[in-house]
Design a protein around this motif. Structure first.
Motif, PDB file in Angstrom:
ATOM      1  N   GLU A 149       0.833  -1.207   0.000  1.00 55.08           N
ATOM      2  CA  GLU A 149       0.000   0.000   0.000  1.00 55.08           C
ATOM      3  C   GLU A 149       0.864   1.252   0.000  1.00 55.08           C
ATOM      4  O   GLU A 149       0.523   2.241  -0.665  1.00 55.08           O
ATOM      5  CB  GLU A 149      -0.932  -0.008   1.215  1.00 55.08           C
ATOM      6  CG  GLU A 149      -1.880   1.178   1.303  1.00 55.08           C
ATOM      7  CD  GLU A 149      -2.867   1.276   0.153  1.00 55.08           C
ATOM      8  OE1 GLU A 149      -3.364   2.400  -0.118  1.00 55.08           O
ATOM      9  OE2 GLU A 149      -3.169   0.238  -0.487  1.00 55.08           O
TER      10      GLU A 149
ATOM     11  N   SER B  43       1.195   7.302  -6.416  1.00 60.00           N
ATOM     12  CA  SER B  43       0.145   8.313  -6.559  1.00 60.00           C
ATOM     13  C   SER B  43       0.729   9.715  -6.376  1.00 60.00           C
ATOM     14  O   SER B  43       0.360  10.655  -7.095  1.00 60.00           O
ATOM     15  CB  SER B  43      -0.968   8.060  -5.533  1.00 60.00           C
ATOM     16  OG  SER B  43      -1.921   9.093  -5.562  1.00 60.00           O
ATOM     17  N   ARG B  44       1.658   9.864  -5.455  1.00 67.01           N
ATOM     18  CA  ARG B  44       2.289  11.168  -5.241  1.00 67.01           C
ATOM     19  C   ARG B  44       3.132  11.583  -6.438  1.00 67.01           C
ATOM     20  O   ARG B  44       3.273  12.770  -6.718  1.00 67.01           O
ATOM     21  CB  ARG B  44       3.164  11.115  -3.984  1.00 67.01           C
ATOM     22  CG  ARG B  44       2.376  10.984  -2.696  1.00 67.01           C
ATOM     23  CD  ARG B  44       3.283  10.898  -1.477  1.00 67.01           C
ATOM     24  NE  ARG B  44       2.496  10.834  -0.249  1.00 67.01           N
ATOM     25  CZ  ARG B  44       3.017  10.851   0.978  1.00 67.01           C
ATOM     26  NH1 ARG B  44       4.329  10.922   1.130  1.00 67.01           N
ATOM     27  NH2 ARG B  44       2.236  10.790   2.036  1.00 67.01           N
TER      28      ARG B  44
ATOM     29  N   LYS C  43       1.835   1.976  -3.537  1.00 67.98           N
ATOM     30  CA  LYS C  43       0.739   2.586  -4.298  1.00 67.98           C
ATOM     31  C   LYS C  43       0.627   4.075  -3.990  1.00 67.98           C
ATOM     32  O   LYS C  43       0.424   4.903  -4.889  1.00 67.98           O
ATOM     33  CB  LYS C  43      -0.582   1.888  -3.966  1.00 67.98           C
ATOM     34  CG  LYS C  43      -0.694   0.464  -4.460  1.00 67.98           C
ATOM     35  CD  LYS C  43      -2.035  -0.126  -4.033  1.00 67.98           C
ATOM     36  CE  LYS C  43      -2.142  -1.605  -4.364  1.00 67.98           C
ATOM     37  NZ  LYS C  43      -3.411  -2.187  -3.862  1.00 67.98           N
ATOM     38  N   ARG C  44       0.747   4.425  -2.725  1.00 64.68           N
ATOM     39  CA  ARG C  44       0.592   5.828  -2.340  1.00 64.68           C
ATOM     40  C   ARG C  44       1.780   6.668  -2.801  1.00 64.68           C
ATOM     41  O   ARG C  44       1.606   7.834  -3.180  1.00 64.68           O
ATOM     42  CB  ARG C  44       0.386   5.924  -0.825  1.00 64.68           C
ATOM     43  CG  ARG C  44      -0.932   5.294  -0.383  1.00 64.68           C
ATOM     44  CD  ARG C  44      -1.147   5.340   1.119  1.00 64.68           C
ATOM     45  NE  ARG C  44      -2.341   4.575   1.488  1.00 64.68           N
ATOM     46  CZ  ARG C  44      -2.762   4.394   2.734  1.00 64.68           C
ATOM     47  NH1 ARG C  44      -2.088   4.935   3.739  1.00 64.68           N
ATOM     48  NH2 ARG C  44      -3.844   3.669   2.981  1.00 64.68           N
TER      49      ARG C  44
ATOM     50  N   LYS D 170      -0.292  16.114  -5.882  1.00 63.14           N
ATOM     51  CA  LYS D 170       0.365  15.409  -4.777  1.00 63.14           C
ATOM     52  C   LYS D 170       1.882  15.381  -4.911  1.00 63.14           C
ATOM     53  O   LYS D 170       2.573  14.859  -4.032  1.00 63.14           O
ATOM     54  CB  LYS D 170      -0.145  13.963  -4.683  1.00 63.14           C
ATOM     55  CG  LYS D 170      -1.605  13.830  -4.316  1.00 63.14           C
ATOM     56  CD  LYS D 170      -2.005  12.373  -4.210  1.00 63.14           C
ATOM     57  CE  LYS D 170      -3.477  12.212  -3.831  1.00 63.14           C
ATOM     58  NZ  LYS D 170      -3.852  10.771  -3.736  1.00 63.14           N
TER      59      LYS D 170
ATOM     60  N   GLU E 224       2.526  10.492  -9.658  1.00 64.26           N
ATOM     61  CA  GLU E 224       1.717  10.576 -10.870  1.00 64.26           C
ATOM     62  C   GLU E 224       0.672  11.678 -10.827  1.00 64.26           C
ATOM     63  O   GLU E 224       0.278  12.194 -11.879  1.00 64.26           O
ATOM     64  CB  GLU E 224       1.039   9.224 -11.114  1.00 64.26           C
ATOM     65  CG  GLU E 224       2.046   8.120 -11.461  1.00 64.26           C
ATOM     66  CD  GLU E 224       1.457   6.727 -11.319  1.00 64.26           C
ATOM     67  OE1 GLU E 224       0.266   6.617 -10.953  1.00 64.26           O
ATOM     68  OE2 GLU E 224       2.186   5.740 -11.574  1.00 64.26           O
ATOM     69  N   GLU E 225       0.202  12.066  -9.650  1.00 60.74           N
ATOM     70  CA  GLU E 225      -0.843  13.075  -9.534  1.00 60.74           C
ATOM     71  C   GLU E 225      -0.200  14.424  -9.184  1.00 60.74           C
ATOM     72  O   GLU E 225       0.413  14.563  -8.133  1.00 60.74           O
ATOM     73  CB  GLU E 225      -1.870  12.663  -8.484  1.00 60.74           C
ATOM     74  CG  GLU E 225      -2.591  11.366  -8.833  1.00 60.74           C
ATOM     75  CD  GLU E 225      -3.608  10.956  -7.784  1.00 60.74           C
ATOM     76  OE1 GLU E 225      -4.231  11.877  -7.202  1.00 60.74           O
ATOM     77  OE2 GLU E 225      -3.763   9.751  -7.544  1.00 60.74           O
TER      78      GLU E 225
END
Length: 292
Positions: free
Chosen positions: A191, A198-199, A194-195, A205, A201-202
């Motif tokens: 997990e 996300s930081r 994943k986070r 973030k 790719e977004e």
């Protein structure tokens, strides 16, 4: 998730007998956990209840509450603090995020900087990271000890000595009216990955990502061992640790809020009872206002 379930606190509370094993701590919510919508509704109710209890705590002024949050990066400390305390009067609590100690702080003992940030009676103090960094990060990277100006560094005994200091420090707080409750937000390695992605790719973030976080990730097993030792040695009846599954954020937030509400309910803060002179002041105040 209600008070009618007496096993709730025990489910996540780290035992006080020194037999804690990190392998027994899930990162996912237990079976039968309500839906996300139901958890969000529960959190709203808990936030309202927390606000009511904080008002009583503030008025009572006999107790304080210290909440400690520790976790691997991207476990959700910041968002949990933000969501759980969203309805509490900002005048009644303070958040302190402890980063690397300054040169001045390094010239004091390792508990000195947190002592300066303890909540006063009537208030809630939140430590986002804390004195536990000294038995977590510093244990994994003992080279940090070189900057602490210690008279002697004995790696064989220093961690047990620090655990003893922490236990005594927290026991002292509890005896003097500060309830101490500590949360380890237990995120899984998958997990966390994943986070982190996300930081990256977004765009909104991106600012959260720090390449150095991956250095700590490479030492995952060492950090897990350090957490296990810290929770095992410092979870006591006067300052319990709660190992909260962190892979599901809605559940994590409700679990933290439930523990906080139960802790404050056990303190049972009360609105002060007015004595005769104070009641006369109320009557005089009414009289003057009604004359206007």
């Amino acid at each position: 998730m209600s008070d009618r379930h007496p096993d709730f606190l025990k489910r996540h509370r780290v035992p006080f007998d020194g037999r804690f094993s990190i392998r027994d701590c899930p990162c996912d919510p237990p079976d039968g956990t309500p839906s996300k919508k139901a958890l969000e509704a529960e959190l709203d109710n808990l936030v309202t209840r927390l606000d009511e209890l904080q008002q009583r705590l503030f008025a009572d002024r006999r107790f304080a509450l210290l909440c400690v949050f520790q976790a691997m990066d991207a476990a959700g400390k910041d968002s949990t603090i933000r969501k759980v305390f969203s309805g509490v009067n900002p005048a009644g609590f303070r958040v302190h995020a402890f980063g690397r100690p300054s040169e001045l702080e390094l010239r004091h003992d390792f508990l000195a900087r947190v002592e300066l940030r303890l909540p006063e009676r009537g208030k809630i103090g939140i430590f986002n990271r804390s004195h536990y960094e000294e038995v977590l990060v510093v244990r994994v990277r003992p080279e940090f000890l070189a900057a602490q100006h210690l008279p002697d560094i004995d790696l064989k005994h220093i961690w047990e000595q620090r655990f003893e200091s922490i236990r005594n420090f927290e026991h002292h707080l509890a005896r003097n009216g500060t309830a101490v409750v500590k949360f380890w937000l237990n995120v899984s390695r998958n997990e966390q990955k994943k986070r982190f992605l996300s930081r990256i790719e977004e765009q909104e973030k991106n600012w959260k990502f720090r390449l150095g976080d991956l250095d700590d990730r490479e030492r995952w097993d060492d950090f897990q061992a350090a957490y296990e030792a810290a929770l095992r040695e410092t979870s006591r009846s006067w300052a319990p640790w709660y190992a909260i599954p962190a892979d599901d954020k809605p559940y994590m937030r409700v679990a933290v809020a439930r523990v906080l509400v139960a802790t404050l309910q056990n303190l049972d803060p009360k609105y002060p009872k007015l004595d005769a002179p104070q009641r006369r002041e109320l009557q005089e105040g009414r009289r003057r206002l009604e004359k206007e």
